[in-house]
Design a protein around this motif. Structure first.
Motif, PDB file in Angstrom:
ATOM      1  N   TYR A 133     -13.615  20.215  -8.202  1.00 33.73           N
ATOM      2  CA  TYR A 133     -13.176  18.977  -8.858  1.00 33.73           C
ATOM      3  C   TYR A 133     -14.362  18.027  -8.926  1.00 33.73           C
ATOM      4  CZ  TYR A 133      -8.545  20.772  -7.711  1.00 33.73           C
ATOM      5  OH  TYR A 133      -7.442  21.560  -7.614  1.00 33.73           O
ATOM      6  N   ARG A 134     -14.352  17.172  -9.941  1.00 32.05           N
ATOM      7  CA  ARG A 134     -15.418  16.190 -10.054  1.00 32.05           C
ATOM      8  C   ARG A 134     -14.813  14.793 -10.217  1.00 32.05           C
ATOM      9  NH1 ARG A 134     -20.902  15.185 -11.669  1.00 32.05           N
ATOM     10  NH2 ARG A 134     -21.495  17.378 -11.786  1.00 32.05           N
ATOM     11  N   ALA A 135     -15.280  13.871  -9.392  1.00 28.74           N
ATOM     12  CA  ALA A 135     -14.876  12.473  -9.521  1.00 28.74           C
ATOM     13  C   ALA A 135     -16.027  11.678 -10.132  1.00 28.74           C
ATOM     14  CB  ALA A 135     -14.513  11.902  -8.144  1.00 28.74           C
ATOM     15  N   ARG A 136     -15.726  11.002 -11.226  1.00 26.93           N
ATOM     16  CA  ARG A 136     -16.762  10.208 -11.897  1.00 26.93           C
ATOM     17  C   ARG A 136     -16.550   8.720 -11.700  1.00 26.93           C
ATOM     18  NH1 ARG A 136     -15.615  14.556 -14.964  1.00 26.93           N
ATOM     19  NH2 ARG A 136     -17.356  15.847 -15.667  1.00 26.93           N
ATOM     20  N   GLU A 140     -10.712   7.371  -9.134  1.00 24.81           N
ATOM     21  CA  GLU A 140     -10.141   8.720  -9.141  1.00 24.81           C
ATOM     22  C   GLU A 140     -10.507   9.525  -7.883  1.00 24.81           C
ATOM     23  OE1 GLU A 140     -11.352  10.665 -12.725  1.00 24.81           O
ATOM     24  OE2 GLU A 140     -13.467  10.723 -12.187  1.00 24.81           O
ATOM     25  N   VAL A 141     -11.355   8.964  -7.034  1.00 24.40           N
ATOM     26  CA  VAL A 141     -11.802   9.719  -5.849  1.00 24.40           C
ATOM     27  C   VAL A 141     -10.623  10.043  -4.934  1.00 24.40           C
ATOM     28  CG1 VAL A 141     -13.199   9.628  -3.744  1.00 24.40           C
ATOM     29  CG2 VAL A 141     -14.140   8.769  -5.904  1.00 24.40           C
ATOM     30  N   GLU A 142      -9.802   9.058  -4.656  1.00 22.49           N
ATOM     31  CA  GLU A 142      -8.726   9.235  -3.683  1.00 22.49           C
ATOM     32  C   GLU A 142      -7.716  10.296  -4.135  1.00 22.49           C
ATOM     33  OE1 GLU A 142      -6.752   5.626  -2.720  1.00 22.49           O
ATOM     34  OE2 GLU A 142      -5.507   6.525  -1.168  1.00 22.49           O
ATOM     35  N   ARG A 147      -5.538  15.892  -3.481  1.00 24.03           N
ATOM     36  CA  ARG A 147      -5.279  17.226  -4.010  1.00 24.03           C
ATOM     37  C   ARG A 147      -6.124  18.266  -3.269  1.00 24.03           C
ATOM     38  NH1 ARG A 147      -2.705  21.274  -5.225  1.00 24.03           N
ATOM     39  NH2 ARG A 147      -3.442  22.653  -6.849  1.00 24.03           N
ATOM     40  N   ALA A 148      -7.370  17.911  -3.014  1.00 21.67           N
ATOM     41  CA  ALA A 148      -8.291  18.840  -2.350  1.00 21.67           C
ATOM     42  C   ALA A 148      -7.818  19.161  -0.930  1.00 21.67           C
ATOM     43  CB  ALA A 148      -9.702  18.257  -2.323  1.00 21.67           C
ATOM     44  N   LEU A 162     -16.885  17.194  -6.132  1.00 25.02           N
ATOM     45  CA  LEU A 162     -18.209  16.696  -6.495  1.00 25.02           C
ATOM     46  C   LEU A 162     -18.090  15.207  -6.810  1.00 25.02           C
ATOM     47  CD1 LEU A 162     -19.452  19.557  -8.873  1.00 25.02           C
ATOM     48  CD2 LEU A 162     -19.158  19.552  -6.380  1.00 25.02           C
ATOM     49  N   LEU A 163     -18.917  14.424  -6.168  1.00 28.33           N
ATOM     50  CA  LEU A 163     -18.916  12.978  -6.362  1.00 28.33           C
ATOM     51  C   LEU A 163     -20.130  12.627  -7.212  1.00 28.33           C
ATOM     52  CD1 LEU A 163     -18.090  12.301  -2.630  1.00 28.33           C
ATOM     53  CD2 LEU A 163     -16.509  11.942  -4.537  1.00 28.33           C
ATOM     54  N   SER A 164     -19.864  12.243  -8.459  1.00 21.91           N
ATOM     55  CA  SER A 164     -20.936  12.052  -9.435  1.00 21.91           C
ATOM     56  C   SER A 164     -21.930  10.979  -8.984  1.00 21.91           C
ATOM     57  CB  SER A 164     -20.352  11.654 -10.786  1.00 21.91           C
ATOM     58  OG  SER A 164     -19.619  12.722 -11.327  1.00 21.91           O
TER      59      SER A 164
END
Lengths: 175, 194
Positions: A133-136, A140-142, A147-148, A162-164
Motif C-alpha cells: 500500500y502507498r500513502a501519499r 490516508e496514513v491511518e 488495513r495493514a 510505503l510512506l511517500s
C-alpha cells in the motif's frame, strides 16, 4: 500561501499500532520515522529494538510471532534491499510481517544514490508476495495502517505500507 | 585454531538433557538443526532450513515475547557470522532469558567444509563480549560443557558461549520441513494465540 502540511500522521500511526496490540517495534534510525520511533521508545508497553540492519527486524518479527507477540518493522526504502533473503522465512512459514517504509529517492530527492533502491521497492515487495500500500496524503496514513495491521496479523501476510516522500519532506543538505 | 574439540552430537545431547518444558530452542540453518533433530523432534524447537543469519534475532524476538521461558539459540559459526550485527542489537536489549550458543567447527559444513572466518582468527567470544553479553564462555572440554548446561538450566542473564566442535559431518537427521507446520506446532506447544 500554501496550507500547512499536516504533521500528525506519525502520532496517528502510533495510535494505530497501539490499537493493533503491537508489542515489539524494530527499526533502523530514520529521519522520516523519527517521531514514530520517539513515541514507541516512550511507551512502556512497546519494546523498541534498534537494529544494525533491517533484515534483523524480519527475523525478530518471526521470533516475536512464535512467542505470541505482534511486531512492526520501520525502515526507509533502502532497507528493503537488505531484507529480501530474510523474507523467505516469512513466506515459507507464513509469518505476519508488518512494515512501514519511508520513501526516499522520489520527490525532490537531492541524492541520486537513493534512487536505484527506492525505484524498485514496489516491484521487489510484490515479488516477495507482500501486499503493498502507498500513502501519499497525511490523512490516508491511518486508514491504510489499520488495513495493514488487520491483514498482516489476521491473514498472516507480509504487508508493506510505503510512506511517500512528500509526507516527510525533503532532506536539507545545506544549513 | 588448535586444541581440543568436542563431538557435536554428544555436546548437543549434554546441553539439552532434561531440558524442561520452559526451554525453547532455535537451532540455526544446517548442522545444528540436524543435531537437535537427532535427539528428538520437539515442538518447542524452531528448526531452520533457511534464513541464514537470522537465528539469533529470532531468538531475541521470542525471548522478549516469552519472558517466562528460557530461549537458547544454538547455531553454527557460519550462520552466526552472517548476522553478527544481531549480537550488538541483542547486547543493547539485554534479555535475561536468552543464550546464544555457537557450535564452532571453523568450517562451512553444509557447502563442503570450506574454512570459515573463525578458522583464521575471527574471535566470536571477543565479539560477543564487546557487544555487551554479560557472560561469555569459550568451551572446548567436557567440564566447560557441563558448566554451560548447568547455566542454561538456571539462566539468569544474557549468555554467549562458543563451543569448539570437531569439523566432522555426521549423518543428517532431517526434521519436519514444512515451515508452517513447524511454526504452528511451536505456537501450540507453548499455548500462544494471535
Amino acid at each position: 500561501m500554501n496550507a500547512p502540511v499536516k504533521t500528525d500522521w506519525p502520532d496517528r500511526l502510533f495510535e494505530t499500532l497501539k490499537r493493533g496490540r503491537v508489542a515489539q517495534v524494530g527499526y533502523v534510525p530514520d529521519a522520516g520515522h523519527a517521531r514514530l520511533i520517539e513515541r514507541c521508545r516512550a511507551d512502556a508497553q512497546i519494546r523498541d529494538v534498534v537494529l544494525t540492519t533491517e533484515e534483523e527486524g524480519v527475523a525478530m518479527a518471526a521470533g516475536a510471532w512464535l512467542g505470541g507477540n505482534r511486531s512492526a518493522l520501520l525502515m526507509q526504502s533502502s532497507g528493503v534491499g537488505n531484507c529480501v533473503n530474510m523474507f523467505s522465512l516469512m513466506r515459507t512459514c507464513r509469518f505476519p510481517m508488518l512494515m512501514f517504509i519511508t520513501m526516499r529517492g522520489e520527490w525532490e530527492e537531492f541524492n541520486p544514490w537513493q534512487v536505484p533502491m527506492a525505484s524498485i521497492v514496489e516491484p521487489v515487495m510484490k515479488l516477495c508476495e507482500a501486499e503493498v500500500y502507498r500513502a501519499r496524503e497525511p490523512d490516508e496514513v491511518e486508514g491504510i495502517a489499520e488495513r495493514a495491521v488487520q491483514q498482516a496479523f489476521g491473514d498472516e501476510r507480509i504487508v508493506a505500507v510505503l510512506l511517500s516522500q512528500q509526507l516527510i519532506g525533503k532532506k536539507v543538505w545545506t544549513k | 585454531m588448535n586444541g581440543q574439540r568436542l563431538d557435536r552430537r554428544a555436546a548437543m545431547a549434554t546441553l539439552l538433557a532434561g531440558r524442561g518444558d520452559d526451554l525453547l530452542v532455535v537451532p540455526g540453518l544446517g548442522s545444528t538443526t540436524w543435531d537437535v533433530a537427532a535427539l528428538e523432534e520437539n515442538p518447542r524447537d524452531f528448526h531452520m532450513w533457511g534464513a541464514m543469519g537470522g537465528a539469533a534475532m529470532i531468538g531475541l524476538g521470542l525471548a522478549l515475547a516469552q519472558p517466562a521461558h528460557r530461549v537458547a539459540v544454538i547455531t553454527g559459526d557460519g550462520e552466526m557470522l552472517m548476522g553478527l550485527g544481531a549480537l550488538a542489537t541483542i547486547g543493547i536489549q539485554q534479555p535475561s532469558n536468552l543464550a546464544v550458543i555457537v557450535f564452532d567447527n571453523a568450517h562451512y559444513g553444509e557447502t563442503g567444509m570450506q574454512p570459515s572466518h573463525t578458522h583464521d582468527g575471527a574471535d566470536l567470544v571477543a565479539i560477543a563480549r564487546g557487544c555487551g553479553f554479560t557472560t561469555c564462555l569459550d568451551i572446548n572440554d567436557e567440564a566447560g560443557l557441563a558448566d554451560l548446561a548447568a547455566r542454561l538450566k538456571d539462566l539468569r542473564g544474557l549468555l554467549f558461549a562458543r563451543v569448539a566442535i570437531e569439523a566432522d559431518d555426521p549423518p543428517r537427521v532431517l526434521p519436519e520441513r514444512d515451515g508452517v507446520a513447524i511454526k504452528e506446532r511451536f505456537r501450540a506447544a507453548i499455548g500462544v494465540r494471535a
